[in-house]
Design a protein around this motif. Structure first.
Motif, mmCIF file in Angstrom:
data_model
loop_
_atom_site.group_PDB
_atom_site.id
_atom_site.type_symbol
_atom_site.label_atom_id
_atom_site.label_comp_id
_atom_site.label_asym_id
_atom_site.label_seq_id
_atom_site.Cartn_x
_atom_site.Cartn_y
_atom_site.Cartn_z
ATOM 1 N N TYR A 1 -77.731 -83.387 -22.624
ATOM 2 C CA TYR A 1 -78.163 -84.516 -23.838
ATOM 3 C C TYR A 1 -78.693 -85.666 -23.155
ATOM 4 O O TYR A 1 -78.136 -86.332 -22.284
ATOM 5 C CB TYR A 1 -76.643 -85.150 -24.301
ATOM 6 C CG TYR A 1 -76.988 -86.037 -25.431
ATOM 7 C CD1 TYR A 1 -77.688 -86.175 -26.546
ATOM 8 C CD2 TYR A 1 -75.946 -87.417 -25.149
ATOM 9 C CE1 TYR A 1 -77.901 -87.365 -27.391
ATOM 10 C CE2 TYR A 1 -75.856 -88.023 -26.165
ATOM 11 C CZ TYR A 1 -76.872 -88.366 -27.222
ATOM 12 O OH TYR A 1 -77.006 -89.340 -27.899
ATOM 13 N N ARG A 2 -79.752 -86.502 -23.609
ATOM 14 C CA ARG A 2 -80.569 -87.302 -22.748
ATOM 15 C C ARG A 2 -80.873 -86.929 -21.406
ATOM 16 O O ARG A 2 -81.330 -85.739 -21.069
ATOM 17 C CB ARG A 2 -79.899 -88.610 -22.994
ATOM 18 C CG ARG A 2 -79.805 -88.866 -24.339
ATOM 19 C CD ARG A 2 -79.322 -90.587 -24.720
ATOM 20 N NE ARG A 2 -79.222 -90.878 -25.945
ATOM 21 C CZ ARG A 2 -80.137 -91.268 -26.873
ATOM 22 N NH1 ARG A 2 -81.458 -91.339 -26.225
ATOM 23 N NH2 ARG A 2 -79.986 -91.784 -27.861
ATOM 24 N N ASP A 3 -80.308 -87.709 -20.411
ATOM 25 C CA ASP A 3 -80.347 -87.236 -19.112
ATOM 26 C C ASP A 3 -78.911 -87.031 -18.214
ATOM 27 O O ASP A 3 -78.743 -87.353 -17.043
ATOM 28 C CB ASP A 3 -81.054 -88.421 -18.133
ATOM 29 C CG ASP A 3 -80.606 -89.718 -18.249
ATOM 30 O OD1 ASP A 3 -79.410 -89.921 -18.936
ATOM 31 O OD2 ASP A 3 -80.789 -90.515 -17.324
ATOM 32 N N GLN A 4 -77.895 -86.765 -19.219
ATOM 33 C CA GLN A 4 -76.827 -86.519 -18.598
ATOM 34 C C GLN A 4 -76.527 -85.840 -17.293
ATOM 35 O O GLN A 4 -75.445 -85.850 -16.739
ATOM 36 C CB GLN A 4 -75.711 -86.226 -19.722
ATOM 37 C CG GLN A 4 -75.695 -84.953 -20.197
ATOM 38 C CD GLN A 4 -74.760 -84.382 -21.348
ATOM 39 O OE1 GLN A 4 -74.824 -83.566 -21.766
ATOM 40 N NE2 GLN A 4 -74.424 -85.354 -21.972
ATOM 41 N N VAL A 5 -77.197 -84.889 -17.147
ATOM 42 C CA VAL A 5 -76.861 -84.100 -15.857
ATOM 43 C C VAL A 5 -77.845 -84.611 -14.871
ATOM 44 O O VAL A 5 -77.302 -84.915 -13.775
ATOM 45 C CB VAL A 5 -77.412 -82.586 -16.124
ATOM 46 C CG1 VAL A 5 -77.285 -81.753 -14.903
ATOM 47 C CG2 VAL A 5 -76.464 -82.041 -17.067
ATOM 48 N N LEU A 6 -78.829 -84.945 -15.099
ATOM 49 C CA LEU A 6 -79.867 -85.432 -14.067
ATOM 50 C C LEU A 6 -79.364 -86.954 -13.517
ATOM 51 O O LEU A 6 -79.611 -87.187 -12.363
ATOM 52 C CB LEU A 6 -81.159 -85.657 -14.476
ATOM 53 C CG LEU A 6 -82.113 -84.447 -14.619
ATOM 54 C CD1 LEU A 6 -83.491 -84.850 -15.557
ATOM 55 C CD2 LEU A 6 -82.414 -83.939 -13.270
ATOM 56 N N ALA A 7 -78.594 -87.635 -14.461
ATOM 57 C CA ALA A 7 -78.179 -88.832 -14.243
ATOM 58 C C ALA A 7 -77.295 -88.922 -12.918
ATOM 59 O O ALA A 7 -76.992 -89.804 -12.441
ATOM 60 C CB ALA A 7 -77.693 -89.616 -15.202
ATOM 61 N N HIS A 8 -76.642 -87.538 -12.736
ATOM 62 C CA HIS A 8 -75.481 -87.553 -11.732
ATOM 63 C C HIS A 8 -76.153 -87.623 -10.128
ATOM 64 O O HIS A 8 -75.337 -88.184 -9.604
ATOM 65 C CB HIS A 8 -75.037 -86.082 -11.792
ATOM 66 C CG HIS A 8 -73.858 -85.749 -11.120
ATOM 67 N ND1 HIS A 8 -72.257 -86.257 -11.490
ATOM 68 C CD2 HIS A 8 -73.434 -85.413 -9.849
ATOM 69 C CE1 HIS A 8 -71.484 -85.693 -10.902
ATOM 70 N NE2 HIS A 8 -72.126 -85.527 -9.455
ATOM 71 N N ASN A 9 -77.449 -87.526 -10.227
ATOM 72 C CA ASN A 9 -78.192 -87.930 -8.827
ATOM 73 C C ASN A 9 -77.961 -89.305 -8.461
ATOM 74 O O ASN A 9 -77.944 -89.709 -7.359
ATOM 75 C CB ASN A 9 -79.506 -87.424 -8.846
ATOM 76 C CG ASN A 9 -79.603 -85.895 -8.683
ATOM 77 O OD1 ASN A 9 -78.706 -85.099 -8.480
ATOM 78 N ND2 ASN A 9 -80.839 -85.340 -8.687
ATOM 79 N N ARG A 10 -78.072 -90.289 -9.390
ATOM 80 C CA ARG A 10 -77.749 -91.645 -9.010
ATOM 81 C C ARG A 10 -76.562 -91.950 -8.495
ATOM 82 O O ARG A 10 -76.531 -92.888 -7.888
ATOM 83 C CB ARG A 10 -78.109 -92.337 -10.310
ATOM 84 C CG ARG A 10 -79.430 -91.986 -11.060
ATOM 85 C CD ARG A 10 -79.946 -93.317 -11.873
ATOM 86 N NE ARG A 10 -78.872 -93.896 -12.968
ATOM 87 C CZ ARG A 10 -78.759 -93.194 -14.075
ATOM 88 N NH1 ARG A 10 -79.655 -92.401 -14.445
ATOM 89 N NH2 ARG A 10 -77.868 -93.811 -14.883
ATOM 90 N N PHE A 11 -75.513 -91.320 -8.398
ATOM 91 C CA PHE A 11 -74.101 -91.730 -7.943
ATOM 92 C C PHE A 11 -73.662 -90.768 -7.151
ATOM 93 O O PHE A 11 -72.577 -90.723 -6.826
ATOM 94 C CB PHE A 11 -73.179 -91.743 -9.362
ATOM 95 C CG PHE A 11 -73.836 -92.245 -10.426
ATOM 96 C CD1 PHE A 11 -73.974 -93.914 -10.432
ATOM 97 C CD2 PHE A 11 -74.315 -91.744 -11.610
ATOM 98 C CE1 PHE A 11 -74.459 -94.692 -11.268
ATOM 99 C CE2 PHE A 11 -74.819 -92.519 -12.393
ATOM 100 C CZ PHE A 11 -75.057 -93.767 -12.539
#
Length: 975
Positions: A718-728
């Motif tokens: 949903y949106r970038d909820q998996v890819l966003a993990h890379n930012r943290f």
């Protein structure tokens, strides 16, 4: 490119949640469900209960209040719970499709967004596909222990049905109280709301925006109403109604009950599948639908073959489908896609470039089946609402629930076991099987029949002079199927009007019936008033025989197979066509009669479009001739007054005289051998874990970095909820992975290549030597690259080390590949590499090629005779298809028996027989304990019963591919 794109409205199925966007817009419309909670005593009564009942150990008793419960007293409570967020729903909750807010949000998120983004390109879009929208409870499908129920539905029930459903929930789950009435009222209302708030808005939007609405619902569960209360009427509000037929063991005979609801069946028949194909076919006939779609072969497995798709495709077409949608075609099989509903119709599969003959034949049959229109005479009433009345939701609750789960309800989103599935639908099982047997018997008897859904009858039906009309079809007889015990009140009214007008009703009479779930003497009244028009028979077989006697088929065979022969008649202004399919494993050689007023009959061969004359004679209203159709084959008959050019039929390729065995002079693979290493050791936070299969290591890695599991396995982003993990992620996060394999000291390793997926995301070492794969060659997939590593290999244990830091969600731990000239030998863990010893007849895997799936060439020198026949029996080989090449030119491609080819040896005595393999051995599953064929689901790779630890080579489930016996050669003699 000449391609016509059309749109899939989801990410992913079931349609309705729009990859999580609908839940984000209208969280208040989330799916909820009623569940049965069991307990005893006063201390653990749920606070969210809708009703509370005494429990006698088998059934609910009278309603009680919580304060009245005494110590040790057993009870059952019915509660409303919310469906939980699922990764498959983008970690949102699937919405209730009964709620009008859902459809408004869905159209805005998907349809209007497509329309806006595509701009002028929208004019090129013929249709939008919607996939299995339904009404879930804890999870998808009809087998959830709870039942879809929302505050909106409860409120509508009070307003439209006039009483409080919460007081009668025990009657929904158990056969207590006035359960037929309550169940009918509930499921009839659910259908009503689903039509109003989902089907009609989608249909209206598509019509306004000049595109066709297509797709399908969960038709496999008919007549179970839990998840899909009435799919046929929903299909009536599509431009191109459809179904799916995902698996490829069909029509070959099976003794198991499958989770797609295929009951055990003999060769050439699938009664339940045929019944729901005829449901959508009937909608198209009645309402003049241009297309009937089938999402076909979508979980057939990497072991499925062109012969499977041909057998099933012909059967689909003769029963109404004219738009085949092969599922699916991957652009990449990167990561977990390898396990996502194989097979893939793409160049990842060795047979892909050889599909033209199959596609051409099925295209011709689709075209022929879409000419003109149908003229059906027999209407079989669809007992859907009987299913409403008899569906007992408690069958979905395991028998040990009370003892094991006091004070709880289950939250089981995963599909049940096969036994649980059968039990979950037990209350409709007999009706489902009986109706399927009726449809199969009607088809086998060549009866021209449609099915009459009661909701479709109400919306589109009418009464003529002794006839019953539904849309464009006018029927001369109605059939009451065995097991049907309920009518909707409007159906009863129309049935009486029909009998009054002189109509006929044939059937197998139930002892009593209900109308709208209420006890009724409707049939007794009809029998008194219309004594000669209601005719009852003792069995389905007697009923079908009487229908055939009263309405003789327009196409009749003197010597049909016992089952599996079917036809479709199409009427055009100046001719007729008959699409004929023999799904049985026996050829048809039979005198045939065609009822037609035309003078000539031709046979059109769907394999190449050739037109032949079918020699015939006139006998009354019939043309008589003789027809031959091979096992699993198809043909098209064309009756017309035209005289057209025809070709002479080629002589049958028959073996006459003595045969000799041809020994191959040379056998060689067309590509390098392959070793798959599917086990590894994971180094994580300084700890080295023991060897485990790559799927287990991948799951361990992702969970260690805060994810539920591998973020791309059965997950919708949903949106970038998996890819966003890379930012943290922390800079020192990530892992190292060690793959180990043995090499014989005697093996020459110089040309061996290593294949790694997404090498740009890994640091790769081979025996501590750094290797750069990013400049390597692609193999199998655009994301797999290979380089030579022979200089770094050695005898004994070798190690490939992958390091990926920091953690990156684009990186998955997956199998690695070795390519080259070697043999794979079974070892205690997987396979070891040894020198090649040459290939001969027999299984490839037994000759050191367990994972090889491309072609192997068998080269022969032909005897010195001008013409001969080369032949194989079905058991002589195994693979996708056979290619016969003479002097580097393909002279034949065979994928179905008989495997015989006529060869003119004077054009060259060197003949190559190439056998194409199947992706199953390369891509698995290898460790599924159920060892299923012709079907593939993600749990066969990742399921709880699939071993996580490494396995010995002897324990891998691999197909025996190859040429097992020498071909036979015989001199060709002209008949």
């Amino acid at each position: 490119m000449g391609l016509t794109p059309y749109l899939y409205d989801e990410n992913s199925y079931p349609s309705g949640f729009a990859g999580g966007h609908v839940g984000g817009r209208v969280p208040e419309a989330r799916s909820r469900y009623a569940a049965a909670v069991f307990g005893e005593g006063p201390n653990n009564v749920p606070q969210d209960l809708l009703s509370l009942h005494q429990w006698d150990g088998t059934l609910p008793g009278p309603r009680i209040q919580g304060e009245d419960i005494i110590s040790g007293q057993p009870w059952v409570a019915f509660v409303m719970r919310s469906m939980q967020p699922l990764a498959w729903h983008g970690n949102t909750v699937y919405p209730s499709l009964l709620d009008p807010r859902t459809t408004e949000a869905f159209i805005g998120s998907i349809y209007e967004a497509y329309r806006r983004e595509l701009g002028d390109l929208w004019e090129e879009i013929p249709a939008v596909f919607t996939d299995e929208p339904h009404l879930p409870a804890e999870g998808h499908g009809p087998w959830s222990m709870g039942l879809h129920l929302t505050p909106y539905l409860l409120g509508q029930f009070r307003q439209r049905r006039g009483y409080d459903l919460t007081e009668h929930l025990s009657s929904i789950f158990y056969d207590v109280g006035d359960y037929r009435r309550v169940r009918f009222d509930l499921y009839d209302l659910m259908h009503e709301l689903w039509i109003e708030n989902w089907a009609l808005p989608l249909e209206g939007w598509c019509e306004e925006n000049s595109t066709a609405l297509t797709g399908h619902y969960l038709e496999h569960d008919w007549p179970c109403p839990y998840a899909t209360p009435g799919h046929a009427h929903m299909l009536a509000h599509m431009s191109w109604p459809g179904t799916d037929m995902l698996e490829t063991f069909l029509l070959k005979g099976h003794d198991f009950h499958d989770i797609q609801n295929f009951h055990p069946a003999g060769d050439g028949r699938e009664p339940h599948g045929l019944a729901y194909l005829r449901q959508v076919h009937s909608i198209a006939n009645q309402l003049g639908k241009e297309r009937v779609l089938d999402e076909c072969w979508g979980a057939g497995g990497h072991d499925s073959t062109p012969a499977d798709w041909a057998r099933i495709g012909r059967w689909l077409i003769v029963h109404g489908v004219n738009l085949l949608v092969p599922h699916l075609s991957f652009l990449t099989i990167r990561g977990t896609r390898k396990t996502d509903h194989p097979q893939t119709f793409s160049d990842h599969s060795p047979w892909y470039e050889y599909l033209r003959p199959l596609n051409d034949e099925l295209s011709r049959l689709c075209w022929a089946s879409n000419q003109g229109k149908m003229e059906q005479r027999v209407l079989v009433l669809d007992p859907l609402t009987t299913g409403f009345c008899v569906s007992r939701k408690a069958d979905c609750i395991p028998e040990d629930t009370f003892a094991a789960n006091l004070g709880t309800s289950h939250n089981a989103g995963a599909p049940p076991s096969e036994d649980q599935f059968v039990r979950a639908l037990a209350s409709v099982g007999e009706l489902q099987r009986g109706f399927g047997e009726l449809a199969q018997a009607m088809s086998d008897a060549q009866v021209d029949f449609d099915l009459g859904d009661e909701y479709v009858i109400e919306e589109f039906g009418g009464i003529g002079d002794g006839s019953f009309t539904v849309g464009e079809q006018e029927y001369g007889i109605l059939v009451w199927p065995e097991g049907m015990t309920n009518l909707r009140s409007r159906t009863a009214e129309m049935l009486e009007e029909y009998l009054t007008s002189g109509g006929l009703l044939f059937g197998v009479r139930p002892s009593d019936i209900t109308v709208d779930g209420r006890t009724s003497d409707f049939l007794q009244g009809c029998e008194r008033r219309y004594p000669g028009r209601c005719r009852w028979f003792g069995t389905t077989g007697e009923l079908v025989r009487e229908v055939v006697e009263s309405f003789p088929p327009r196409l009749r065979f003197a010597k049909p197979p016992a089952t599996g022969l079917a036809h479709m008649r199409r009427v055009l202004p100046d001719c007729e066509t008959f699409v004929v399919v023999n799904s049985s494993s026996e050829p048809v050689h039979s005198p045939v009669e065609l009822e037609t007023g035309y003078r000539n009959v031709y046979e059109l061969d769907p394999k190449d479009g050739t037109c032949y004359e079918l020699k015939s004679a006139r006998e009354g209203h019939y043309l008589t001739g003789h027809l031959k159709i091979k096992a699993r084959g198809a043909t098209v008959l064309w009756t017309t007054n035209e005289s057209v050019p025809v070709k002479e039929r080629p002589p049958d390729v028959r073996i006459m005289g003595e045969t000799v065995s041809l020994e191959p002079e040379k056998i060689e693979r067309d590509g390098p051998n392959v070793l798959v290493v599917d086990h590894c050791e994971l180094e994580l936070n300084g700890e080295l874990f023991g060897s485990e299969r790559v799927y287990a290591a991948n799951e361990r890695l992702w969970k260690a970095h805060g994810m539920d599991t591998n973020g791309w396995m059965a997950v919708i982003q949903y949106r970038d909820q998996v890819l966003a993990h890379n930012r943290f992620v922390a800079p020192d996060s990530g892992c190292a992975v060690y793959y180990r394999f043995d090499i014989s000291e005697a093996l020459v390793v110089d040309s061996i290549r290593l294949g790694i997926e997404t090498p740009e995301l890994w640091r790769v070492e081979v025996n501590e030597h750094l290797v750069d794969l990013t400049a390597g060659e692609h193999w199998l997939d655009d994301h797999i690259q290979t380089v030579e590593i022979g200089e770094f290999l050695r005898g004994g244990v070798n190690t490939v080390r992958l390091e990926g830091r920091p953690f990156d969600v684009r990186r998955e731990i997956d199998q690695i590949y070795l390519l080259g000239e070697f043999a794979c030998r079974e070892a205690a863990t997987g396979f070891s590499l040894e020198p090649v010893s040459g290939m001969g007849l027999g299984s490839w895997r037994r000759q050191g090629c367990p994972f090889y799936e491309r072609a192997v060439s068998y080269i022969f020198e032909l005897p010195e005779m001008d013409e001969g026949i080369l032949s194989l029996d079905s058991q002589d080989w195994k693979g996708a298809l056979l290619l016969f090449e003479q002097e580097s030119k393909t002279i034949a491609q065979l994928q179905e028996p008989p495997y015989r080819v006529r060869v003119d040896a004077s054009k060259g005595r060197r003949l190559t027989l190439r056998i194409l393999g199947l992706p199953k051995n390369l891509l698995g599953p290898w460790h599924d304990p159920a060892r299923q064929r012709g079907r593939a689901w993600i749990p066969m790779w990742y399921g709880p019963d699939v071993p996580r630890e490494p396995r010995s080579g002897a324990q891998y489930d691999l197909l025996d591919l190859g040429l097992f016996k020498t071909p036979k050669w015989a001199q060709y003699r002209r008949p």
